[in-house]
Design a protein around this motif. Structure first.
Motif, mmCIF file in Angstrom:
data_model
loop_
_atom_site.group_PDB
_atom_site.id
_atom_site.type_symbol
_atom_site.label_atom_id
_atom_site.label_comp_id
_atom_site.label_asym_id
_atom_site.label_seq_id
_atom_site.Cartn_x
_atom_site.Cartn_y
_atom_site.Cartn_z
ATOM 1 N N PHE A 1 0.843 -1.201 0.000
ATOM 2 C CA PHE A 1 0.000 0.000 0.000
ATOM 3 C C PHE A 1 0.877 1.250 0.000
ATOM 4 O O PHE A 1 0.660 2.186 -0.773
ATOM 5 C CB PHE A 1 -0.935 -0.019 1.214
ATOM 6 N N LEU A 2 1.879 1.282 0.884
ATOM 7 C CA LEU A 2 2.761 2.450 0.970
ATOM 8 C C LEU A 2 3.574 2.633 -0.303
ATOM 9 O O LEU A 2 3.763 3.768 -0.758
ATOM 10 C CB LEU A 2 3.685 2.334 2.188
ATOM 11 N N GLU B 1 2.688 1.831 -3.292
ATOM 12 C CA GLU B 1 1.765 2.362 -4.309
ATOM 13 C C GLU B 1 1.535 3.850 -4.095
ATOM 14 O O GLU B 1 1.556 4.639 -5.041
ATOM 15 C CB GLU B 1 0.435 1.594 -4.267
ATOM 16 N N ARG B 2 1.317 4.243 -2.847
ATOM 17 C CA ARG B 2 1.107 5.671 -2.551
ATOM 18 C C ARG B 2 2.334 6.499 -2.900
ATOM 19 O O ARG B 2 2.223 7.582 -3.475
ATOM 20 C CB ARG B 2 0.754 5.865 -1.067
ATOM 21 N N VAL B 3 3.512 6.024 -2.543
ATOM 22 C CA VAL B 3 4.750 6.742 -2.865
ATOM 23 C C VAL B 3 4.919 6.845 -4.379
ATOM 24 O O VAL B 3 5.262 7.908 -4.908
ATOM 25 C CB VAL B 3 5.974 6.065 -2.203
ATOM 26 N N GLN C 1 2.603 6.882 -6.637
ATOM 27 C CA GLN C 1 1.624 7.859 -7.126
ATOM 28 C C GLN C 1 2.114 9.281 -6.896
ATOM 29 O O GLN C 1 2.002 10.142 -7.781
ATOM 30 C CB GLN C 1 0.271 7.651 -6.440
ATOM 31 N N GLU C 2 2.660 9.537 -5.715
ATOM 32 C CA GLU C 2 3.151 10.887 -5.407
ATOM 33 C C GLU C 2 4.358 11.256 -6.264
ATOM 34 O O GLU C 2 4.478 12.397 -6.710
ATOM 35 C CB GLU C 2 3.481 11.010 -3.916
#
Length: 146
Positions: free
Chosen positions: A127-128, A130-132, A134-135
């Motif tokens: 999850f982390l 993927e978020r990183v 995306q950012e």
């Protein structure tokens, strides 16, 4: 053992290690006992080789657990006591912080065992990641680099 050796030369030691790694070098704790070392070991116990859960073979649950997950079901409390250390298993982050702080104040060998779940750990990391990702993509797009 290497970390304890460094601690013998450099003073108080803080080490973060997994359960399988500590199991394989458990007798290294004898150095802490014999030399009166001040060592705080944070033991991340996910009942196995958690790093392997990130590899593709983790999808093959049956053979994976035997060959890579290597769950041991060990309790480290008695082993730590055998080497004259103190063992703690915090249930909250407040307890964890308190037990680590107390270990530095008291001196000697301390193992603060944090029980985790390999499956939840992989899920959280993915999850982390993927978020990183995306950012980073947003940042690169904003800078005209994509």
């Amino acid at each position: 053992s290497s970390a304890l050796g460094a601690g013998a030369a450099a003073g108080p030691l803080a080490l973060v290690i997994g359960d399988v790694s500590l199991y394989h070098d458990l007798n290294g704790l004898l150095a802490a006992k014999m030399h009166g070392l001040q060592a705080t070991i944070v033991l991340l116990n996910n009942n196995g080789g958690g790093i392997f859960s990130f590899l593709p073979q983790a999808r093959h649950e049956g053979p994976f657990e035997t060959l890579f997950g290597t769950p041991t079901g060990l309790s480290f409390s008695d082993a730590v006591g055998m080497y004259g250390g103190r063992h703690a298993t915090p249930r909250t982050w407040d307890e964890f912080r308190r037990q680590v702080a107390e270990s530095f104040e008291a001196g000697g060998l301390h193992v603060v065992e944090v029980r985790t779940s390999r499956a939840e750990n992989v899920q959280m990391h993915r999850f982390l990641w993927e978020r990183v990702s995306q950012e980073i993509a947003k940042f690169l797009e904003h800078k005209g680099m994509v």
